[in-house]
Design an enzyme around this catalytic site. Structure first.
Site, PDB file in Angstrom:
ATOM      1  N   ASN A   9     -69.251 100.035 -16.963  1.00 46.64           N
ATOM      2  CA  ASN A   9     -68.575 101.222 -17.481  1.00 46.64           C
ATOM      3  C   ASN A   9     -67.704 100.742 -18.633  1.00 46.64           C
ATOM      4  O   ASN A   9     -66.640 100.181 -18.415  1.00 46.64           O
ATOM      5  CB  ASN A   9     -67.724 101.860 -16.369  1.00 46.64           C
ATOM      6  CG  ASN A   9     -66.847 102.984 -16.892  1.00 46.64           C
ATOM      7  OD1 ASN A   9     -67.031 103.457 -18.020  1.00 46.64           O
ATOM      8  ND2 ASN A   9     -65.887 103.410 -16.072  1.00 46.64           N
ATOM      9  N   LYS A  11     -66.068 102.350 -20.739  1.00 42.45           N
ATOM     10  CA  LYS A  11     -64.902 103.199 -21.035  1.00 42.45           C
ATOM     11  C   LYS A  11     -64.813 103.424 -22.557  1.00 42.45           C
ATOM     12  O   LYS A  11     -65.837 103.419 -23.233  1.00 42.45           O
ATOM     13  CB  LYS A  11     -63.629 102.592 -20.441  1.00 42.45           C
ATOM     14  CG  LYS A  11     -63.822 102.262 -18.949  1.00 42.45           C
ATOM     15  CD  LYS A  11     -62.548 101.997 -18.218  1.00 42.45           C
ATOM     16  CE  LYS A  11     -62.873 101.660 -16.759  1.00 42.45           C
ATOM     17  NZ  LYS A  11     -61.684 101.528 -15.926  1.00 42.45           N
ATOM     18  N   HIS A  94     -64.972 110.137 -12.592  1.00 49.83           N
ATOM     19  CA  HIS A  94     -64.210 108.881 -12.616  1.00 49.83           C
ATOM     20  C   HIS A  94     -62.727 109.209 -12.453  1.00 49.83           C
ATOM     21  O   HIS A  94     -62.247 110.233 -12.956  1.00 49.83           O
ATOM     22  CB  HIS A  94     -64.449 108.146 -13.944  1.00 49.83           C
ATOM     23  CG  HIS A  94     -63.898 106.761 -13.933  1.00 49.83           C
ATOM     24  ND1 HIS A  94     -62.562 106.505 -14.143  1.00 49.83           N
ATOM     25  CD2 HIS A  94     -64.476 105.563 -13.678  1.00 49.83           C
ATOM     26  CE1 HIS A  94     -62.354 105.204 -14.037  1.00 49.83           C
ATOM     27  NE2 HIS A  94     -63.498 104.613 -13.758  1.00 49.83           N
ATOM     28  N   GLU A  96     -60.197 108.166 -13.893  1.00 46.45           N
ATOM     29  CA  GLU A  96     -59.462 108.381 -15.154  1.00 46.45           C
ATOM     30  C   GLU A  96     -59.667 109.807 -15.655  1.00 46.45           C
ATOM     31  O   GLU A  96     -58.752 110.405 -16.221  1.00 46.45           O
ATOM     32  CB  GLU A  96     -59.906 107.334 -16.194  1.00 46.45           C
ATOM     33  CG  GLU A  96     -59.330 105.963 -15.857  1.00 46.45           C
ATOM     34  CD  GLU A  96     -60.162 104.771 -16.319  1.00 46.45           C
ATOM     35  OE1 GLU A  96     -61.080 104.943 -17.141  1.00 46.45           O
ATOM     36  OE2 GLU A  96     -59.902 103.654 -15.824  1.00 46.45           O
ATOM     37  N   GLU A 166     -64.179 103.869  -5.756  1.00 46.01           N
ATOM     38  CA  GLU A 166     -63.278 103.140  -6.655  1.00 46.01           C
ATOM     39  C   GLU A 166     -61.832 103.449  -6.274  1.00 46.01           C
ATOM     40  O   GLU A 166     -61.281 104.467  -6.716  1.00 46.01           O
ATOM     41  CB  GLU A 166     -63.525 103.578  -8.105  1.00 46.01           C
ATOM     42  CG  GLU A 166     -64.912 103.253  -8.610  1.00 46.01           C
ATOM     43  CD  GLU A 166     -64.937 103.092 -10.127  1.00 46.01           C
ATOM     44  OE1 GLU A 166     -65.440 102.062 -10.579  1.00 46.01           O
ATOM     45  OE2 GLU A 166     -64.421 103.968 -10.845  1.00 46.01           O
ATOM     46  N   GLY A 172     -58.717  98.275 -12.991  1.00 47.94           N
ATOM     47  CA  GLY A 172     -58.059  97.670 -14.144  1.00 47.94           C
ATOM     48  C   GLY A 172     -56.754  96.960 -13.818  1.00 47.94           C
ATOM     49  O   GLY A 172     -55.994  96.597 -14.701  1.00 47.94           O
ATOM     50  N   SER A 211     -61.750  96.276 -10.381  1.00 51.25           N
ATOM     51  CA  SER A 211     -61.515  94.848 -10.570  1.00 51.25           C
ATOM     52  C   SER A 211     -62.579  93.969  -9.915  1.00 51.25           C
ATOM     53  O   SER A 211     -62.276  92.907  -9.377  1.00 51.25           O
ATOM     54  CB  SER A 211     -60.114  94.460 -10.082  1.00 51.25           C
ATOM     55  OG  SER A 211     -59.127  95.153 -10.829  1.00 51.25           O
TER      56      SER A 211
HETATM   57  P1  PGA Z   1     -62.329  97.774 -13.638  1.00 53.65           P
HETATM   58  O1  PGA Z   1     -62.820  99.298 -13.796  1.00 53.65           O
HETATM   59  O2  PGA Z   1     -63.524  96.985 -13.241  1.00 53.65           O
HETATM   60  O3  PGA Z   1     -61.793  97.416 -14.977  1.00 53.65           O
HETATM   61  O4  PGA Z   1     -61.273  97.772 -12.559  1.00 53.65           O
HETATM   62  C1  PGA Z   1     -63.778  99.855 -12.939  1.00 53.65           C
HETATM   63  C2  PGA Z   1     -63.981 101.304 -13.273  1.00 53.65           C
HETATM   64  O5  PGA Z   1     -63.003 101.978 -13.610  1.00 53.65           O
HETATM   65  O6  PGA Z   1     -65.124 101.814 -13.219  1.00 53.65           O
END
Ligand code: PGA
Length: 248
Positions: A9, A11, A94, A96, A166, A172, A211
């Protein structure tokens, strides 16, 4: 046996030059991998990535889709448009998008239906915040998010989705759920799928995201109900992404 899926992903990251370098690196080394591999890229780069991935087993995906089919929805991107660029996957719900753009469970369900109607595989994200986990609400939260989608889906379509667990506090942040913590939630999600259709529950991939890195991917993906990863930060580095793919 479910085949595992490792999906990047990206982003809101990338540029024409950076994407070309990243995909060149991934393509060169991921041939013959034991899992499905996908990259979910920003919409403006779909055409570029589509052409870079021609004749490659790496699947293309998008990060969001409109709940509407077409029409006067300025700024939206339709499922049919994503299909035109050979997208196989689209991330929906997601965290976010849920937290920064106010996406509700109902909206996520509508987007899921729209994706399926156009032949896309929706990667439906669910996950609890830190406060919700600390309040002991993890199960209730993820099931509410999943149920909002499942109650709109014809039973025959349940097997056509991918689910991604998630935990918001792990995205992140460098904090990962332990394999046991993640497995516990994945088992709860699979159990709910099984209440609707045993066959679908056996088929649906449930990815872990938050992560995931080369050094924790193997133990996470070794868990019974973890069928791969949705990778954010580590998907932007060729070596890290490939290392995760190689852990399958
Ligand atoms: P990350 O993000 O691996 O940077 O924690 C995962 C995601 O948001 O899909």
């Amino acid at each position: 046996m479910r085949r595992k899926l490792v999906a990047g992903n990206w982003k809101m990251n990338g540029s024409l030059a950076a994407n070309a370098a990243l995909l060149a690196g991934i393509k060169a080394e991921s041939a013959g991998s034991r899992c499905d591999v996908a990259v979910c890229v920003p919409a403006p780069y779909l055409a570029q990535c589509q052409s870079l991935l021609v004749d490659s087993p790496i699947a293309l995906g998008a990060q969001d889709v409109s709940m509407h089919e077409s029409g006067a929805y300025t700024g939206e991107v339709s499922a049919a448009m994503l299909r035109e660029f050979d997208c196989r996957y689209v991330i929906v719900g997601h965290s976010e998008r849920r937290s920064y753009f106010g996406e509700s469970d109902a909206l996520v369900a509508s987007k899921t239906l729209r994706a399926l109607a156009s032949g896309l595989i929706p990667i439906v994200c669910v996950g609890e915040s830190l406060a919700q986990r600390e309040a002991g609400q993890t199960e209730a939260v993820v099931l509410m998010q999943l149920d909002a989608v499942l109650k709109q889906l014809p039973v025959d379509d349940v097997s056509r989705i991918v689910v991604a667990y998630e935990p918001v506090w792990a995205i992140g942040t460098g904090r990962t759920a332990t394999p046991e913590m993640a497995q516990e939630v994945h088992a709860v999600l699979r159990e709910r799928l099984a209440q609707i259709s045993e066959a679908a529950a056996a088929e649906v991939k449930i990815l872990y995201g938050g992560s995931m890195k080369p050094d924790n991917a193997a133990e996470l993906m070794a868990m019974q109900d973890i069928d791969g990863g949705l990778i954010g930060g580590a998907a932007l580095k060729v070596a890290d992404f490939l290392a995760i793919v190689s852990k399958v």
